[in-house]
Design an enzyme around this catalytic site. Structure first.
Site, PDB file in Angstrom:
ATOM      1  N   ASN A   1      -9.485 -17.800   6.191  1.00 27.37           N
ATOM      2  CA  ASN A   1      -9.507 -18.461   7.548  1.00 27.37           C
ATOM      3  C   ASN A   1     -10.517 -19.607   7.621  1.00 27.37           C
ATOM      4  O   ASN A   1     -11.381 -19.364   7.116  1.00 27.37           O
ATOM      5  CB  ASN A   1      -9.685 -17.338   8.687  1.00 27.37           C
ATOM      6  CG  ASN A   1     -11.206 -16.569   8.404  1.00 27.37           C
ATOM      7  OD1 ASN A   1     -11.323 -16.200   7.364  1.00 27.37           O
ATOM      8  ND2 ASN A   1     -11.713 -16.170   9.512  1.00 27.37           N
ATOM      9  N   MET A   2     -10.105 -20.614   8.525  1.00 25.31           N
ATOM     10  CA  MET A   2     -10.976 -21.789   8.893  1.00 25.31           C
ATOM     11  C   MET A   2     -11.213 -21.914  10.294  1.00 25.31           C
ATOM     12  O   MET A   2     -10.037 -22.101  10.962  1.00 25.31           O
ATOM     13  CB  MET A   2     -10.600 -23.001   8.343  1.00 25.31           C
ATOM     14  CG  MET A   2     -10.340 -22.671   6.555  1.00 25.31           C
ATOM     15  SD  MET A   2      -9.986 -24.689   5.815  1.00 25.31           S
ATOM     16  CE  MET A   2      -9.628 -23.861   4.313  1.00 25.31           C
ATOM     17  N   GLU A   3     -12.281 -21.904  10.691  1.00 26.37           N
ATOM     18  CA  GLU A   3     -12.723 -22.106  12.128  1.00 26.37           C
ATOM     19  C   GLU A   3     -13.595 -23.298  12.468  1.00 26.37           C
ATOM     20  O   GLU A   3     -14.386 -23.751  11.403  1.00 26.37           O
ATOM     21  CB  GLU A   3     -13.260 -20.995  12.957  1.00 26.37           C
ATOM     22  CG  GLU A   3     -12.335 -19.554  12.813  1.00 26.37           C
ATOM     23  CD  GLU A   3     -13.274 -18.384  12.923  1.00 26.37           C
ATOM     24  OE1 GLU A   3     -12.573 -17.143  12.952  1.00 26.37           O
ATOM     25  OE2 GLU A   3     -14.434 -18.353  13.446  1.00 26.37           O
TER      26      GLU A   3
ATOM     27  N   GLU B   1      -3.458 -16.193   6.001  1.00 24.98           N
ATOM     28  CA  GLU B   1      -2.226 -16.184   5.468  1.00 24.98           C
ATOM     29  C   GLU B   1      -1.619 -17.340   5.682  1.00 24.98           C
ATOM     30  O   GLU B   1      -0.630 -18.024   4.835  1.00 24.98           O
ATOM     31  CB  GLU B   1      -1.350 -15.250   6.278  1.00 24.98           C
ATOM     32  CG  GLU B   1      -1.671 -13.648   5.929  1.00 24.98           C
ATOM     33  CD  GLU B   1      -2.783 -13.170   6.902  1.00 24.98           C
ATOM     34  OE1 GLU B   1      -3.096 -11.902   6.857  1.00 24.98           O
ATOM     35  OE2 GLU B   1      -3.535 -13.984   7.535  1.00 24.98           O
TER      36      GLU B   1
ATOM     37  N   CYS C   1      -2.669 -10.098  11.440  1.00 27.46           N
ATOM     38  CA  CYS C   1      -2.253 -10.333  12.974  1.00 27.46           C
ATOM     39  C   CYS C   1      -1.063 -10.663  13.304  1.00 27.46           C
ATOM     40  O   CYS C   1      -0.098 -11.019  12.279  1.00 27.46           O
ATOM     41  CB  CYS C   1      -3.315 -11.110  13.612  1.00 27.46           C
ATOM     42  SG  CYS C   1      -2.868 -12.905  13.361  1.00 27.46           S
TER      43      CYS C   1
ATOM     44  N   CYS D   1       0.332 -14.059  12.163  1.00 25.21           N
ATOM     45  CA  CYS D   1       0.423 -14.189  10.789  1.00 25.21           C
ATOM     46  C   CYS D   1       1.749 -13.805  10.197  1.00 25.21           C
ATOM     47  O   CYS D   1       2.701 -14.080   9.570  1.00 25.21           O
ATOM     48  CB  CYS D   1      -0.817 -13.778   9.958  1.00 25.21           C
ATOM     49  SG  CYS D   1      -2.052 -14.951  10.204  1.00 25.21           S
TER      50      CYS D   1
END
Length: 358
Positions: free
Chosen positions: A94-96, A109, A134, A137
């Site tokens: 994940n990238m935020e 994903e 989630c 995804c």
């Protein structure tokens, strides 16, 4: 927080076993962290070395992959390892983006699938993740060919099920009459609009970037709104990274490179819009290109110098404003060029790379 998601609370395990250290060393040796993948040959070698089945390797990999996550907002480290039909394994995390809207987030994903698409993978048969996917995804995964039969391995809790079991009563492409699937070979038959051609020449001194963005738009998966779009990111990369991340058979034919003096070179990484039957879980082209950039060994997005966005003229969905916003956050000094494309009048769109004249 329950024990179910304890793995995602830290980028490293609470204690490193002998096997963990040995696998970490092996992954570093083959530069898997830098290019976010294992080739089929590398996968088989690791399975033989550790005497693991493929499913066991995937489950062990996610504990290493999660360390690549960028979660400044959630502090939630997700690692994903997906097995392609080719035998390759694709990493995802994940990238935020601090200061950006939460909707700009790239889920683990999604990252794995965008990475697979960048490498030219045709299907995903199995994947492992260190926390339950989630709903966002699960819906995104449902766009894949043979989605219901994909094997899903969740390490916390221990789950081994097919997608159909974790997404019952699914809503997907067939419900909207779509016949194409994400990762299918597509050609949207676009060409740069004549009104944009002169602008592209005067505004952009790198025609490779324009071509890469157009090629990405032609691969774009947009069966619901017919709004194909592609983007290319021009960025700096240390020359020492090149041998680590580039494969003999690179799946990204869009990538171009111009040599620069000194220790850096300029690379071009593409990304295309991936649409979803539920609309909101769609992946914008900018996010897909950031995944490709990371798969090319670039960890600092501030190294982006320029972006070229190509969109179909008259399409109901556009990505210019969201691309500008995200680019300002991660690479404030970068410029963005926006071009429109039209459908070629003498060709019809067909899957699997075929074309025919009208």
């Amino acid at each position: 927080m329950t024990d179910t998601y304890v793995s995602a609370l830290s980028p490293v395990p609470p204690s490193a076993t002998v096997e963990f250290v040995a696998l970490d060393k092996a992954l570093k040796k083959c530069a898997a962290y830098d290019r976010m993948m294992l080739t089929k040959e590398e996968r088989v070698k690791l399975e033989n070395e550790f005497q693991w089945e493929t499913s066991t390797l995937l489950k062990n990999l996610v504990e290493h992959i999660k360390g690549n996550a960028i979660p400044p907002i959630s502090s939630f480290y997700v690692g994903v390892a997906g097995l392609g039909e080719s035998g390759n394994v694709y990493f995802g995390c994940n990238m935020e983006f601090t200061g950006e809207r939460i909707g700009a987030t790239i889920h683990g994903e999604q990252c794995m699938l965008a990475n697979a698409a960048y490498r030219g993978e045709k299907a995903i048969t199995m994947f492992a993740v260190n926390a339950a996917p989630c709903g966002h995804c699960r819906q995104f995964l449902n766009e894949l060919p043979g989605a219901s039969n994909i094997r899903v391995l969740i390490t916390n809790p221990q789950v081994d099920k097919k997608m159909s079991a974790i997404l019952p009563y699914a809503f997907g492409p067939s419900d909207l009459g779509a016949t194409d699937r994400f990762l299918d070979t597509l050609d949207n038959n676009l060409e740069i609009s004549s009104s944009s051609a002169d602008d592209s020449i005067s505004a952009n001194n790198n025609p490779k970037a324009v071509k890469a963005a157009l090629d990405a738009a032609n691969r774009s998966y947009s069966p619901y709104t017919n709004s194909p779009a592609g983007i290319s990111l021009v960025a700096r990369r240390g020359k020492s990274i090149r041998k680590k991340v580039e494969l003999d058979q690179s799946a990204s034919t869009e990538q171009g490179r111009d040599e620069s003096e000194g220790r850096e070179e300029i690379i071009i990484c593409p990304g295309f819009y991936v649409e979803n039957a539920a609309y909101n879980p769609s992946l914008p082209p900018m996010q897909a290109a950031l995944v490709a950039l990371r798969a090319c060994g670039v960890r600092d997005f501030a190294s982006i110098q320029e972006a070229v966005l190509v969109e179909k003229r008259g399409a109901p969905v556009h990505h210019l404003q969201s691309s500008i916003e995200l680019l300002k956050t991660i690479a404030p000094g970068a410029k963005i060029i926006h071009l429109f494309a039209d459908v070629k009048k003498n060709r019809k769109r067909k899957a699997d790379g075929e074309t025919c004249t009208e």
